[in-house]
Scaffold this motif. Sequence first.
Motif, mmCIF file in Angstrom:
data_model
loop_
_atom_site.group_PDB
_atom_site.id
_atom_site.type_symbol
_atom_site.label_atom_id
_atom_site.label_comp_id
_atom_site.label_asym_id
_atom_site.label_seq_id
_atom_site.Cartn_x
_atom_site.Cartn_y
_atom_site.Cartn_z
ATOM 1 N N THR A 35 0.838 -1.017 -0.135
ATOM 2 C CA THR A 35 0.034 0.045 -0.125
ATOM 3 C C THR A 35 0.902 1.255 -0.101
ATOM 4 O O THR A 35 0.444 2.338 -0.673
ATOM 5 C CB THR A 35 -0.847 -0.067 1.198
ATOM 6 N N ARG A 36 1.824 1.355 0.837
ATOM 7 C CA ARG A 36 2.869 2.383 0.858
ATOM 8 C C ARG A 36 3.554 2.588 -0.333
ATOM 9 O O ARG A 36 3.729 3.721 -0.903
ATOM 10 C CB ARG A 36 4.019 2.193 2.043
ATOM 11 N N ALA A 37 3.657 1.674 -1.338
ATOM 12 C CA ALA A 37 4.288 1.656 -2.299
ATOM 13 C C ALA A 37 3.536 2.209 -3.555
ATOM 14 O O ALA A 37 3.910 2.763 -4.520
ATOM 15 C CB ALA A 37 4.929 0.312 -2.960
ATOM 16 N N ARG A 38 2.195 2.034 -3.251
ATOM 17 C CA ARG A 38 1.233 2.518 -4.317
ATOM 18 C C ARG A 38 0.815 3.790 -4.191
ATOM 19 O O ARG A 38 0.099 4.646 -4.824
ATOM 20 C CB ARG A 38 -0.096 1.576 -4.330
ATOM 21 N N ARG A 39 1.226 4.609 -3.106
ATOM 22 C CA ARG A 39 1.036 5.919 -2.389
ATOM 23 C C ARG A 39 1.269 6.993 -3.592
ATOM 24 O O ARG A 39 2.106 6.672 -4.382
ATOM 25 C CB ARG A 39 1.600 6.113 -1.224
ATOM 26 N N VAL A 40 0.299 7.967 -3.946
ATOM 27 C CA VAL A 40 0.565 8.849 -4.917
ATOM 28 C C VAL A 40 1.601 9.780 -4.537
ATOM 29 O O VAL A 40 1.670 10.237 -3.345
ATOM 30 C CB VAL A 40 -0.788 9.991 -5.127
ATOM 31 N N ARG A 41 2.523 9.992 -5.587
ATOM 32 C CA ARG A 41 3.774 11.012 -5.396
ATOM 33 C C ARG A 41 3.645 12.097 -6.486
ATOM 34 O O ARG A 41 4.152 12.014 -7.328
ATOM 35 C CB ARG A 41 4.903 10.131 -5.575
ATOM 36 N N PRO A 42 2.916 13.155 -5.797
ATOM 37 C CA PRO A 42 2.706 14.293 -6.725
ATOM 38 C C PRO A 42 3.841 15.080 -7.227
ATOM 39 O O PRO A 42 3.958 15.466 -8.423
ATOM 40 C CB PRO A 42 1.983 15.341 -5.964
ATOM 41 N N LEU A 43 5.007 14.961 -6.400
ATOM 42 C CA LEU A 43 6.276 15.669 -6.861
ATOM 43 C C LEU A 43 7.007 14.942 -8.306
ATOM 44 O O LEU A 43 7.408 15.371 -9.092
ATOM 45 C CB LEU A 43 7.249 15.797 -5.728
ATOM 46 N N ARG A 44 6.768 13.466 -8.143
ATOM 47 C CA ARG A 44 7.332 12.805 -9.070
ATOM 48 C C ARG A 44 6.524 12.979 -10.388
ATOM 49 O O ARG A 44 6.965 13.116 -11.372
ATOM 50 C CB ARG A 44 7.281 11.187 -8.715
ATOM 51 N N ARG A 45 5.224 13.168 -10.340
ATOM 52 C CA ARG A 45 4.361 13.119 -11.361
ATOM 53 C C ARG A 45 4.643 14.263 -12.007
ATOM 54 O O ARG A 45 4.670 14.820 -13.175
ATOM 55 C CB ARG A 45 2.868 13.127 -10.906
ATOM 56 N N ALA A 46 4.788 15.539 -11.123
ATOM 57 C CA ALA A 46 5.000 16.949 -11.742
ATOM 58 C C ALA A 46 6.474 16.747 -12.466
ATOM 59 O O ALA A 46 6.408 17.515 -13.493
ATOM 60 C CB ALA A 46 5.099 17.862 -10.497
ATOM 61 N N TRP A 47 7.453 16.167 -11.956
ATOM 62 C CA TRP A 47 8.840 16.210 -12.489
ATOM 63 C C TRP A 47 8.645 15.420 -13.760
ATOM 64 O O TRP A 47 9.219 15.784 -14.942
ATOM 65 C CB TRP A 47 9.624 15.512 -11.582
ATOM 66 N N ARG A 48 7.798 14.449 -13.858
ATOM 67 C CA ARG A 48 7.831 13.435 -15.170
ATOM 68 C C ARG A 48 7.051 14.530 -16.045
ATOM 69 O O ARG A 48 7.300 14.482 -17.452
ATOM 70 C CB ARG A 48 6.868 12.441 -14.930
ATOM 71 N N THR A 49 6.064 15.302 -15.644
ATOM 72 C CA THR A 49 5.413 16.300 -16.704
ATOM 73 C C THR A 49 6.211 17.317 -17.069
ATOM 74 O O THR A 49 6.344 17.458 -18.394
ATOM 75 C CB THR A 49 4.140 16.810 -16.181
ATOM 76 N N LEU A 50 6.968 17.970 -16.401
ATOM 77 C CA LEU A 50 8.068 18.807 -16.713
ATOM 78 C C LEU A 50 9.158 18.256 -17.687
ATOM 79 O O LEU A 50 9.533 18.865 -18.656
ATOM 80 C CB LEU A 50 8.736 19.645 -15.527
ATOM 81 N N ARG A 51 9.519 17.152 -17.383
ATOM 82 C CA ARG A 51 10.814 16.532 -18.105
ATOM 83 C C ARG A 51 10.361 16.280 -19.470
ATOM 84 O O ARG A 51 10.842 16.253 -20.420
ATOM 85 C CB ARG A 51 11.225 15.445 -17.438
ATOM 86 N N ALA A 52 9.050 15.871 -19.426
ATOM 87 C CA ALA A 52 8.410 15.404 -20.866
ATOM 88 C C ALA A 52 8.097 16.588 -21.944
ATOM 89 O O ALA A 52 8.245 16.449 -23.090
ATOM 90 C CB ALA A 52 6.901 14.722 -20.683
ATOM 91 N N ARG A 53 8.026 17.883 -21.308
ATOM 92 C CA ARG A 53 7.740 18.870 -22.026
ATOM 93 C C ARG A 53 9.169 19.374 -22.435
ATOM 94 O O ARG A 53 9.279 20.326 -23.382
ATOM 95 C CB ARG A 53 7.061 19.921 -21.303
ATOM 96 N N LEU A 54 10.206 19.154 -21.961
ATOM 97 C CA LEU A 54 11.691 19.861 -22.435
ATOM 98 C C LEU A 54 12.015 19.206 -23.730
ATOM 99 O O LEU A 54 11.949 18.148 -24.241
ATOM 100 C CB LEU A 54 12.565 19.329 -21.127
#
Length: 52
Positions: free
Chosen positions: A33-52
Motif C-alpha cells: 500500500t505504501r508503494a502504491r501511494r501517490v507521489r505528486p512531486l514525481r508526477r510533476a517532475w515527469r510532466t516537466l521533463r516530458a515537455r523539455l
Amino acid sequence: MRTTCRDGWTAADYDSQQILQELGHRDAAARVTRARRVRPLRRAWRTLRARL
C-alpha cells in the motif's frame, strides 16, 4: 494475517504481497500500500521533463 481494505489493488499488487509474506515481512500489505501511494512531486517532475 490481518484483513485490510485493498481497493484498487491489481494482480501484481497481490503477487507482491505474497512474495513479501514468503520472505518473512511482517506487514506485507502495508508495504504494498505504501508503494502504491501517490507521489505528486514525481508526477510533476515527469510532466516537466516530458515537455523539455
